[in-house]
Scaffold this motif. Sequence first.
Motif, PDB file in Angstrom:
ATOM      1  N   ARG A 116      -5.292 -16.953 -25.459  1.00 60.43           N
ATOM      2  CA  ARG A 116      -5.844 -18.296 -24.970  1.00 60.43           C
ATOM      3  C   ARG A 116      -4.508 -19.260 -24.510  1.00 60.43           C
ATOM      4  NH1 ARG A 116      -9.668 -22.580 -25.710  1.00 60.43           N
ATOM      5  NH2 ARG A 116      -8.772 -24.312 -24.461  1.00 60.43           N
ATOM      6  N   TRP A 117      -3.545 -18.839 -25.315  1.00 58.85           N
ATOM      7  CA  TRP A 117      -2.226 -19.561 -24.451  1.00 58.85           C
ATOM      8  C   TRP A 117      -1.833 -19.365 -23.168  1.00 58.85           C
ATOM      9  CZ3 TRP A 117       2.002 -17.192 -22.700  1.00 58.85           C
ATOM     10  CH2 TRP A 117       2.284 -15.890 -22.928  1.00 58.85           C
ATOM     11  N   ALA A 118      -2.026 -18.054 -22.695  1.00 61.50           N
ATOM     12  CA  ALA A 118      -1.767 -17.708 -21.504  1.00 61.50           C
ATOM     13  C   ALA A 118      -2.464 -18.442 -20.220  1.00 61.50           C
ATOM     14  CB  ALA A 118      -1.979 -16.238 -21.085  1.00 61.50           C
ATOM     15  N   PHE A 119      -3.842 -18.856 -20.530  1.00 57.46           N
ATOM     16  CA  PHE A 119      -4.744 -19.497 -20.054  1.00 57.46           C
ATOM     17  C   PHE A 119      -4.017 -20.988 -19.859  1.00 57.46           C
ATOM     18  CE2 PHE A 119      -8.327 -22.485 -19.896  1.00 57.46           C
ATOM     19  CZ  PHE A 119      -8.547 -22.535 -18.671  1.00 57.46           C
TER      20      PHE A 119
ATOM     21  N   GLY B 171     -14.087 -16.773 -21.696  1.00 54.31           N
ATOM     22  CA  GLY B 171     -14.507 -17.502 -23.003  1.00 54.31           C
ATOM     23  C   GLY B 171     -13.332 -18.574 -23.355  1.00 54.31           C
ATOM     24  N   HIS B 172     -12.121 -18.845 -22.692  1.00 48.65           N
ATOM     25  CA  HIS B 172     -11.246 -19.691 -22.905  1.00 48.65           C
ATOM     26  C   HIS B 172     -11.750 -21.103 -22.951  1.00 48.65           C
ATOM     27  CE1 HIS B 172      -8.932 -16.410 -23.372  1.00 48.65           C
ATOM     28  NE2 HIS B 172      -8.493 -16.196 -21.995  1.00 48.65           N
ATOM     29  N   VAL B 173     -12.549 -21.443 -22.327  1.00 46.59           N
ATOM     30  CA  VAL B 173     -12.998 -22.880 -21.935  1.00 46.59           C
ATOM     31  C   VAL B 173     -14.428 -22.972 -22.243  1.00 46.59           C
ATOM     32  CG1 VAL B 173     -13.102 -22.503 -19.523  1.00 46.59           C
ATOM     33  CG2 VAL B 173     -12.841 -25.090 -20.551  1.00 46.59           C
TER      34      VAL B 173
ATOM     35  N   ALA C 179       1.671 -13.527 -17.478  1.00 49.27           N
ATOM     36  CA  ALA C 179       1.147 -13.456 -18.811  1.00 49.27           C
ATOM     37  C   ALA C 179      -0.359 -13.397 -18.936  1.00 49.27           C
ATOM     38  CB  ALA C 179       1.682 -14.463 -19.739  1.00 49.27           C
ATOM     39  N   PHE C 180      -1.007 -14.308 -17.969  1.00 44.22           N
ATOM     40  CA  PHE C 180      -2.477 -14.469 -17.913  1.00 44.22           C
ATOM     41  C   PHE C 180      -3.022 -13.333 -17.351  1.00 44.22           C
ATOM     42  CE2 PHE C 180      -6.285 -16.004 -15.469  1.00 44.22           C
ATOM     43  CZ  PHE C 180      -6.743 -16.456 -16.540  1.00 44.22           C
TER      44      PHE C 180
END
Length: 487
Positions: A186-189, A216-218, A178-179
């Motif tokens: 964001r959920w995949a990360f 940009g997820h974190v 998924a990632f």
Amino acid sequence: MIRLILTVILCVLTAMLAVFLTLNPGVVTIDFLGMNAQAPFALAIGALLVATFLLVVAWWVIAKLWAAPDAWKRFSLRRRRDQGFDALERALIASAAGQGDLAVRQASRAEALLDRPALSRLLAARAAEAAGDLESAQIHYEAMLSDAKTRLVAQRGLVGIAQSRSDSQALLTHAADAFDQAGQARWAFDALFEAQVNAAQWAKAETTLSEGERRGHVDRAEAARMRAVLLTAEARRIEATDPELAAKLADRAATASPGFAPAAELAGRLLAAHRRHRRAADVLETAWEHAPHPALARAFANLRRSDTKAKRAERLRELAALNPDHRESQLLLLEIALDQGNREAAHAALKPVLETGPVSARACALAARLAKLEDQDAEAQRWMARASHAPAEADWSDINEDGEAFLYTDADWKRMVDSWGRHAVLIHPRHERYEIAAAAAPEAMLIEARPTANDASKRSETEDKPGPNFYVPGPAPDDPGASDRDI
């Protein structure tokens, strides 16, 4: 208003036409196939209009009869679609309400009525999840993997099922897929990073973190703290097998988050072992400036084994001067003064420690050492009695009885990723588990702090107490007379 005006105009025109025809009746003659007929003009016009109307009605009826089969088919499809969407609506409502069995029945009905395999499979999978039938849900999600439109949502569903089952291998597989395909999801990360951290795959988790930061997820500062924890944990893991790589990872960790004491302590120790003393000193000094910790002082003191005791003490005083107002710096100066037998410096360092905050067991033990240094055995005894029920210092518990620091388990490092990475809070697992911490004072001093029978008899003779061997002990630890003023 406009309609009324148009209606009035039409009535006026009709009336004018009627008057015109009345004043000019005229005759219409029809000669067709030998038949000759005459009629007034107005009557002929009326007959023509009626005939036209009848012709239009007949044509409409014929057209309706001709298109009836197709119309019936369209009506049936529309009715079937409406029933399917009605079943879909009921299934979604039942699923959200937690009525799993009803959701499954309505999902089956919607799947039978609607020719939308992707929507039907998704609904069936969600309904099965609501009913607790994870096997059926997994079958539906796996069937959706072949369709590019539903592949990502299927992977998310499979990740959720793997999390529910605590299936770490399946979770890692589906989360990684998924990632790779999720792009900005964001959920995949979150799923992949959490799975790798739970599996203690520190190096892979650090790679995922870097990619998540790029997408940009974190947040950058949060990512730096998490990276420090992950690199430190990985360096700890390979310290015995690949010390050179472990030193590089620890150095990176200390650079990423200078205030993270476990990274700085490990980097200082490993870099010193590789004879990079200057870099090790820089790492430890930077860490002390951000957040002093007793493990940092010990690592700094042991950087150069060839240093004399006086030289080591001087270097430690320079370390304390980098953050002079911090309590740990004051305690470090106190320990240096006690080791050198400098009573005045020890008193100067002890005073601010006792005046700020609750007095810890470590501070009591150091005060007892100072009293013992001044041959005040009774005073030393009272301090040690107070130390027995004084609060412990969490930082000191990070060092075990052999002097080794931050020996955390994988579960501890996992918690550290969240506590330090997300909240910049250094946890102390050994303190939480009530494990034995490093001794705050030598055992010999603790034994010597208790007056012997001979000392008691001498004191009794000096104070003219009854009996040559009579010993009057100091206040017990729970005695309310042992107040701060007395001590």
